[in-house]
Structures are given as structure tokens and as C-alpha cells.
Design an enzyme around this catalytic site. Structure first.
Site, PDB file in Angstrom:
ATOM      1  N   GLY A 159      68.924  21.009 -50.927  1.00  0.00           N
ATOM      2  CA  GLY A 159      67.826  21.933 -50.655  1.00  0.00           C
ATOM      3  C   GLY A 159      68.242  23.387 -50.492  1.00  0.00           C
ATOM      4  O   GLY A 159      67.396  24.261 -50.403  1.00  0.00           O
ATOM      5  N   CYS A 165      45.195  11.033 -68.481  1.00  0.00           N
ATOM      6  CA  CYS A 165      46.509  11.118 -67.850  1.00  0.00           C
ATOM      7  C   CYS A 165      47.257  12.359 -68.315  1.00  0.00           C
ATOM      8  O   CYS A 165      47.355  12.632 -69.507  1.00  0.00           O
ATOM      9  CB  CYS A 165      47.392   9.936 -68.267  1.00  0.00           C
ATOM     10  SG  CYS A 165      46.993   8.404 -67.458  1.00  0.00           S
ATOM     11  N   CYS A 188      50.648   7.191 -70.323  1.00  0.00           N
ATOM     12  CA  CYS A 188      49.332   6.796 -70.845  1.00  0.00           C
ATOM     13  C   CYS A 188      49.504   5.922 -72.090  1.00  0.00           C
ATOM     14  O   CYS A 188      48.862   4.881 -72.238  1.00  0.00           O
ATOM     15  CB  CYS A 188      48.527   8.055 -71.175  1.00  0.00           C
ATOM     16  SG  CYS A 188      46.782   7.772 -71.452  1.00  0.00           S
TER      17      CYS A 188
END
Lengths: 260, 365, 296
Positions: C37, C271, C277
Site C-alpha cells: 500500500g 455485464c 458474460c
């Protein structure tokens, strides 16, 4: 009855120079829990420089500022890491600046301003934070309906009270105040001083108040230090210093108070 | 019936072909040549080299041709090419004092050793469109050789002021400290003067011009004087390891500007003049002058002056001066953002629905 | 769908960047992985694509990609959006590696604004394109100050923003690029993915790398790292929901794009993740507006 054996703050031979000039020098005193110390003098006396060193805004050129921390006992704040100092300044200390706009976040609501310190130390419940903020607004006599208003919509006196609430929310033991009533109308000043006096007594706060206004000093401070040209020329109990000044400069200051 | 649209790859290819067609334009008109751009649009080439951070007139001309005259696009092309070039040496600093001067003026003295040499300047032209230039072939042969040959070396104005100690000395940072390279390392703050000057040298001319202008108009206390502006050729030298002495590898044209500003002095320093410095490839006076104004503004902090205005704000100036970065980020808004927009739509719809509900409730009370 | 191509870009190194630069990028990546991070500054180079168009992600991918990798590139969740096509072509030209549209076949996935719906596995790398890496930037424009705030873990001001949202709107109003705390230490911006995707980052088996080219920062989330979205106890983090399902495959659990059908408010939802999809349709799931599809 004071059973403490350690002063809350012990200042030893503090001095700060700028270029070749002296900002302040040779300052030593102890401050005890519940005590208010006033630092008075005219502009250029070094009182603001002194306050900035005491509150760790600047690093002094010499001397120590020893604070009795909750966890580790007395420690020189300039021996601490920056992280420890900054934490201290956000929790156990408060700093009320002369211009409240310098001590507030103008872009967020009053509630957020008061709640910020809590959020900084890990408070994570919105309802509780808001509740505490509301309580403090009440204690500094701000209408709690204004909790979501921005400080820019507040009067000068209200902004100053908001700044005080913002600092008190973490129950600090020591407050630094730089001309807290400066720039306010006389009636507003009076109200603010009353509030401060009440808070200091009820909360057992210690405070160091810098002011050029002897009336403010008399109302708030137990003890006084008079500064001239960077040095302390006289110190003692407020009433004694003001009613029976010994140093020529103090005598001049006292005699210069305009009588109504 | 909805069919998901495909074919992005083909669309891009077609777009490229269309672009190439537009670039070439009407094929009955002769194609622009690199030498034409190089020799007759020299100031455009100079700007592309300066902000592209690469001194190569041919490549800059090529970039301008490929970019259809869009100089910021051309600068981008040159920078991207520069990324791939191997580095085999760092040159010695160029000695502008030893410049083969073609133009040199000073606003601080009426006359000075070497004189005021106007050189090829737009300065005193009347900006009247010259319609004789509309048709080709109207140029007449040059009547006389007007180029300037200095009889003697031209001393710097700053050196003249220095005799009395009137102008602040430039002190390089600690002797052998390596000069940071902005093209290799990310910008860090506080940036030193070396990094600031690198950033400004390749910064967008328009941006620096506006900031310099603002400093003159009161957004910054500058009181500048053009101490000296000189343009001409300088030699570029490197010191190859196995030789141990300097060798000239070529020459380049640069424009240098030293601005002189007043300084009131402090408790420890007597009053002196201070400088702003500007340097650009080719004949780029506007850039060099703007750069000098901004350089001086950015020195406010170290000279103990109040920092109040955008031109004095180091982070603001240095972060926003690069037009390749700026152009990229501004134009990236053209990329699809519909996923995030969908999130915003949902948020706004919900907030409005909630507000309506509240209003209904209130009305009902 | 996969194709291997011989290297076709004359005169350029594998993956365009020289080896020194790639080494510099990898050093930054290693540092980033070691401090989850935390934003590591790196010497971002000018690339042939503009700043703001994915140069950070491209440099990270160029730093880690090898001849045996298989690359997938998506933008808004789709392989066929123009910039995804452009970036995929760039790597095809400069590396010759295989490319794919199937999430499960890719070893490296470079993405803009979405995390694939299909769960990623160990050994995969997800490379995010980041426009503004600094989580505190909107509250504090000075870099010198934000760096200090990260070093001293002074993140209270981020919660102030969330508090203010709730006071004003009754809820936290951030819908994408929603701030998170990584490994209980660093405050991070996940890039403009919708908050819908935030939970996928938590404890992900794949390595997540973040590249910001223009801002010159790299950061990382190592596999199986804790990632928590900021919230209040009494206003917990929530993801987006739709009333509709995907019109083509019927999915109720994926992020849906809104497609405008006419100018009278007619809409349908599809989608965003085109690969997901398509897989569902091949498996036989049909949405209200889809047609049965033969397996490929």
C-alpha cells in the site's frame, strides 16, 4: 490541595535566536496541573516566539521543555520523535490560535471540525462522534443546530469558541493560547473569557496564555511573566505583579492601562 | 435485439489510415520536406527541441511533419524517442561566455563592451502582414553579408556588476555532488535549483510566459531588468574516460537570458542584485526570458521573501509545467469512463429518491 | 483466441524499455511489495502512449512480462474498448507474447477501472492503471505534507471527509476509487474501480500491482493481504446493486453497464466484464434479451 510532586511542564533556560537576533532567551519556569500562566508584553517582546517554542511549533536554539507525559513521565519534547510530538499535540495538548481561521478547517462542518481529533485517534462510530461533537458545542455555548454548518457562516466569536471545542474534545491537560480574544468585540471578549475561566476550572486544565491585554491576564491567569526584548523581566502571582509591579517596565505597562 | 459492439481493433486501424491521409493532404500539392521545415520554420524546430529535451534539428523537423504542425504533439514524439536512446556520456557544462555570439543585448546599460548587437530579431519589425510572401519565388538575393563577427570576446553583464560585488554570486551545491537528472528520477520536494532549472527548461513556453507575466503584474515582487540576452553557438565537450581531457563533439545554438532583480538585503547580507536565469535551445528568447522570471520567483523562499503568489509556489509551478504530462491527462478524459459514471448515476439516483421520500414524509406530517 | 507473433518492432528492446529501466522498475516493485500500500516513487519514462492513458500500467507490465507470459488487457471491463486494443497491440508488437481475452488463461492482466468478475488465482498478476495515486490529494494538495501524513499514519482527515458526506447526504458519497487501508497500515487509492470491486482486493490470491506513470508512483498488494474499505461502524461499506440483471446472460452478481436504447429513457443493462458474460452465455445462461449461443 496540590499533591503533585512533578510539574506538568518544566521549562529550563529556553532560548530562540533568529539570524543574529534574540527571539527570546533565558526563560525558565514550572507549570503545575490546573495552573494558568499568562505571558504579557508588547509586540516584539518575544512572547509569541516563546509560545511557539513551548508548543513545539519551532525548535528552540537552546534549553529544554520537559512535559510530564501520561505514559512515560517527564520527557523533553524535543528529544521525542516527530511522530510522538505530533501525537502529543493532537491529544494531550491544545493550541488556540489568535485567528480562528488558522485553527479550523473552513471547508467542513462544525461537527467535523470538533470530531476530527477523535477520528484521528481511531473513533469509528459516526453517531457517537456526532454526539460528542454536539456535547462540546453546547459546552462552548454554540447552538447545536449549527453542527452541520461551515465555520465560514459563524461570527468571529463563534469561530473562536469552535476552535476551543475542537481542541478540548480529547480532554487535553495543557492548552496554549495566543491572544485568544484578539480581534473580538469587547462584549464578545468578556463572554469568551468567562467561558474560558469556567472551562479551565471545571476541567482542571493548565494553560499558557499569551496576551498584550493586561485585563485578560488578570481574569485568566494565576501567575504572570512579563517579557521585554526577549527576556523575562518580572514574574509572580498575577495580582501581585499587577498591583505592585517591581520592574520599571512592568510599572509602565500597568500604568498604561486606559481607565474607563 | 442488442448486439454487443465489437470491432475496436478495426476502428483504430481505419482511424490511423484517415490520419495519414489528412496529414498528407491534397496530393497535387508538393509534400513538405524535412529540409524545408528545418531551414524555414527554425523557431518551431527550436521550440520542439527545447521542450522535447533533445537537440537534433532533423528529428525535430520530422516530428513536426508527422504531427501535422501540432508542436505539443511533436514534442511528445521527440520525448518518446529520447526515452529509448542509450547514454554514453555526460557533457561538460556549456560555456556561454565563450559563445560565438550572433545577437546580444542588455537593457541595463546603454552601451557596454562588445556593443548592443541586434542580430536577426522580430523586435523592431512592424507587425504588418507581408503579402509579398504569399507567392513563392519573390525572395531577392542578400545584398551584403550581414552576419556579425565579434572583434573581441563579449564580457557578461553579470561580470561587470560583479566587479563591485553588486550582484549575488551563484554558488553550485556542494562541490562534487551529482546533479540530479529529472528525466531519470521523479521530482521530489523541496527541489533544488538544479532540478528547478531542468524542469523549467523543458517546461511549456505558454505556461511559463503566463507565470512570468503574472510576476510582473504584481503577483510577485520582481522588478526585473533584462541584464543580458545572448544567442549564438556554443561547443559541447565531453571528457572520455580513457583520454582524461575534454574533446569537442559538436556545437549547438542556444539562447541565454540573465535577468537582474533587486534585493533589499538582510541582517547579514548587504543589498545586492539577484538573478533569474533562462536557457533554451536555438533562438528562443520568449522562452528564455519567461524562464528567467519564473526562476527568480521560485527563489523567493531561499531569499527570505514572502511566498504568496502562484509563480513563487514551487510545487504548483514544477508539477504543472510539463505539457506532455498536462496534455496527456487533460485529453485522457476522452477515454471511456462509463463504469465510474454508472456508479455516480446510481449514487445520484438513490440520493434523489431518498430526498423525495423525506419530502413526502414531511409533507404528510 | 491466443496468437503468438514474432517480434516485429525493429530496433527496440523486448517490451520497448531498455534493461536498465526495467531493472529500476522492478526494484520499485519489490519495494512496493515489501510495504503493502505504500507509494514508491520511480523514474517514470516517456512512453509512446500519452501520460494519463496507461503509461504507469504499461511500465509495470513491461517490467514483469516475459516471453512465456500470456497477456490480457481490459478497459471498463472489456477487451475491445479502443485503449485496451491499443495497449494490447503495443505489447504484441514489442514482445511477441501470446494475448488472450480469457481471464483464466492470462498470466498478466492489465486493467483500467475494473477487476475481472472471475476470481483470480495464485500466479496471476493484476496490473492496475492509476491516474492519481495519492489518497489524501483532494484534502491536501502539497506532496510534502501528504508524505508526512503517510509516514506518521495521520489519516484522521480521511474520515473527516466521510463524516462530512454522511452529514450532508446521509451516506458516504464516494462511488469509485474508494479509499482502503492495506495490511492495517497504509491508506491507499485502488484506482477508479467502482466500489463494487473493492471486496475482490481483500485476500486476493493474485499479486496486485499499481502503476501511475504521470505521477511516477508504484504500489502493490501482495497475495493474501488484508484490504479494508474505510467506513464507520454505524455506516458500513456497501457495494452497488442493480434492480435488473444482465440482459444477455442473466447475471445478478456482476457489475452492469447501462446501455441507452432510445431517447425516451429506454435502457438495458449488460455485464461490464465481456469475458465473464460470454462464458456464462456459452454455459447456457440466457438473459431476457439474449439469444441461445453455440459453444465455441
Amino acid at each position: 490541595m496540590n499533591i503533585e510532586t512533578t510539574p506538568l511542564l518544566s521549562v529550563q533556560s529556553l532560548g530562540k535566536d533568529y539570524g543574529g537576533k534574540i527571539g527570546c532567551t533565558d526563560v525558565s519556569f514550572d507549570l503545575w496541573p490546573g495552573e494558568v500562566l499568562g505571558i504579557v508584553g508588547e509586540s516584539g517582546s518575544g512572547k509569541t516566539t516563546l509560545l511557539n517554542c513551548l508548543s513545539a511549533q519551532f525548535e528552540p536554539s537552546r534549553g529544554k521543555v520537559v512535559y510530564d507525559t501520561r505514559v512515560d513521565g517527564p520527557r523533553n519534547i524535543f528529544d521525542m520523535s516527530e511522530s510522538e510530538r505530533r501525537l502529543l499535540m493532537r491529544t494531550d495538548w491544545g493550541l488556540v490560535r489568535q485567528n480562528p481561521r488558522d485553527g479550523l478547517r473552513l471547508g467542513v462542518s462544525a461537527g467535523a471540525n470538533v470530531g476530527e481529533r477523535l477520528m484521528a485517534i481511531g473513533a469509528r462510530n459516526y453517531g457517537e462522534i456526532r454526539g460528542v461533537a454536539s456535547e462540546w458545542l453546547e459546552k462552548v455555548e454554540i447552538d447545536t443546530n449549527r453542527i452541520d454548518d461551515r465555520p465560514t457562516t459563524f461570527s468571529g466569536g463563534m469561530q473562536q469558541r469552535l476552535q476551543i471545542a475542537r481542541n478540548l474534545v480529547t480532554n487535553p491537560r495543557l492548552m496554549f493560547m495566543d491572544e485568544p480574544t484578539g480581534g473580538l468585540d469587547v462584549s464578545v471578549q468578556a463572554r469568551l473569557l468567562d467561558l474560558l475561566r469556567g472551562l479551565v476550572t471545571r476541567l482542571g486544565l493548565s494553560a499558557i496564555v499569551v496576551t498584550h491585554d493586561l485585563a485578560v491576564a488578570r481574569l485568566l491567569a494565576h501567575r504572570l511573566m512579563v517579557m521585554k526584548d526577549g527576556r523575562v523581566v518580572e514574574q509572580g502571582l498575577t495580582d501581585q505583579v499587577l498591583d505592585d509591579p517591581q520592574h520599571a517596565y512592568t510599572q509602565l505597562l500597568v500604568s498604561s492601562i486606559l481607565q474607563p | 435485439m442488442y448486439v454487443a459492439v465489437k470491432g475496436g481493433e478495426k476502428a483504430i486501424e481505419n482511424a490511423h489510415s484517415l490520419l495519414a491521409e489528412e496529414r498528407r493532404g491534397d496530393t497535387s500539392i508538393p509534400e513538405l520536406t524535412i529540409s524545408q521545415i528545418k531551414t524555414q520554420m527554425t523557431l518551431a524546430v527550436d521550440r520542439v527541441m527545447t521542450e522535447g529535451s533533445l537537440y537534433d534539428r532533423d528529428l525535430a523537423a520530422l516530428a513536426i511533419k508527422q504531427a501535422r504542425g501540432d508542436l505539443v504533439e511533436a514534442i511528445f514524439l521527440l520525448r518518446a524517442f529520447r526515452t529509448t536512446l542509450p547514454r554514453f556520456a555526460t557533457s561538460e557544462p556549456i560555456d556561454t561566455g565563450a559563445m560565438h555570439v550572433r545577437r546580444r543585448i542588455s537593457a541595463t546599460f546603454k552601451d557596454l563592451p562588445g556593443g548592443q548587437v541586434l542580430g536577426p530579431t522580430f523586435d523592431y519589425t512592424h507587425r504588418l502582414l507581408d503579402f509579398s510572401l504569399m507567392d513563392d519565388g519573390n525572395e531577392t538575393e542578400a545584398q551584403q553579408d550581414l552576419s556579425f563577427e565579434p572583434g573581441e570576446a563579449l564580457p557578461r553583464v553579470s561580470k561587470i556588476l560583479n566587479h563591485e560585488g553588486l550582484i549575488q554570486q551563484e554558488h553550485p551545491d556542494a562541490d562534487d555532488a551529482a546533479v540530479p537528472d529529472l528525466t531519470r528520477e521523479p521530482l521530489d520536494f523541496p527541489a533544488g535549483r538544479a532540478v528547478r532549472l531542468q524542469n523549467l527548461a523543458r517546461g511549456d513556453e505558454g505556461f511559463l510566459l503566463a507565470l512570468g507575466y503574472s510576476s510582473q503584474r504584481g503577483y510577485g515582487n520582481n522588478h526585473p531588468f533584462a541584464g543580458e540576452i545572448r544567442m549564438g553557438e556554443v561547443e559541447v565537450e565531453i571528457v572520455p574516460e580513457d583520454l582524461g581531457f575534454a574533446v569537442v563533439i559538436g556545437e549547438m545554438t542556444v539562447t541565454e537570458c540573465e535577468q537582474v532583480n533587486q534585493f533589499k538585503g538582510s541582517a547579514v547580507e548587504p543589498p545586492q542584485f539577484t538573478r533569474g536565469y533562462g536557457l533554451a535551445f536555438g533562438h528562443s528568447e520568449r522562452k528564455a526570458m519567461a524562464m528567467a522570471l519564473v526562476d527568480r520567483s521560485l527563489r523567493s523562499a531561499e531569499l527570505g521573501e514572502e511566498v504568496e503568489n502562484p509563480a513563487q509556489d514551487e510545487e504548483f509551478v514544477l508539477y504543472h509545467s510539463d505539457n506532455v504530462e498536462a496534455s496527456g491527462f487533460v485529453q485522457h478524459l476522452k477515454l471511456p469512463h462509463y463504469v465510474d459514471f454508472q456508479g455516480e448515476l446510481e449514487m445520484v439516483r438513490n440520493l434523489r429518491a431518498e430526498q423525495q421520500q423525506m419530502n413526502h414524509k414531511k409533507a404528510g406530517e | 483466441m491466443s496468437q503468438a507473433q514474432t517480434q516485429s518492432l525493429e530496433g527496440y528492446n523486448f517490451a520497448y524499455l531498455d534493461e536498465q529501466t526495467k531493472r529500476m522498475i522492478r526494484r520499485a516493485i519489490l519495494k512496493a511489495v515489501a510495504i503493502p500500500g505504500y507509494q514508491v516513487p520511480f523514474g517514470s519514462r516517456e512512453m509512446p502512449l500519452p501520460y494519463g492513458w496507461g503509461t504507469g500500467g504499461i511500465q509495470v507490465t513491461a517490467g514483469v512480462i516475459g516471453a512465456s507470459d500470456t497477456l490480457k488487457v481490459i478497459d471498463q471491463g472489456a477487451d475491445d474498448t479502443t485503449n485496451a486494443v491499443s495497449i494490447r497491440r503495443f505489447f504484441a508488437r514489442t514482445t511477441g507474447v501470446s494475448t488472450t481475452e480469457r481471464t483464466e488463461d492470462a498470466s498478466i492482466i492489465q486493467t483500467r477501472h475494473r477487476i475481472p468478475e472471475r476470481a483470480l488465482s495464485e500466479g496471476q498478476i493484476l496490473v492496475y492503471q492509476v491516474p492519481i495515486p495519492e489518497a489524501l490529494r483532494w484534502l491536501e494538495p502539497r506532496e510534502t505534507e501528504t508524505r508526512k501524513m503517510h509516514a506518521l499514519e495521520e489519516y484522521g482527515v480521511m474520515h473527516v471527509k466521510l463524516y462530512e458526506d454522511i452529514a450532508r447526504f446521509g451516506r458516504i458519497a464516494t462511488s469509485y476509487d474508494y479509499p482502503v487501508v492495506v495490511n492495517d497500515r497504509y491508506l491507499m487509492r485502488p484506482s477508479p474501480i467502482p466500489k463494487f470491486d473493492n471486496p475482490k482486493m481483500d485476500n486476493m490470491p493474485a499479486l496486485q500491482l499499481f502503476g501511475a506513470g504521470r505521477e511516477k508512483r508504484i504500489y502493490a498488494i501482495p497475495p493474501y493481504t488484508k484490504v479494508k474499505s474505510l467506513d464507520f461502524d454505524d455506516h458500513p461499506f456497501e457495494i452497488q446493486k442493480w434492480d435488473d440483471c444482465c440482459a444477455l446472460c442473466g447475471a445478478k452478481d456482476s457489475y452492469l453497464d447501462e446501455v441507452v436504447m432510445d431517447d425516451e429513457g429506454g435502457r438495458m443493462f449488460v455485464c461490464s466484464d465481456t469475458d465473464y458474460c460470454e462464458d456464462r452465455r456459452v454455459e447456457g445462461h440466457i438473459g431476457p434479451m439474449g439469444t441461445p449461443q453455440a459453444a465455441e
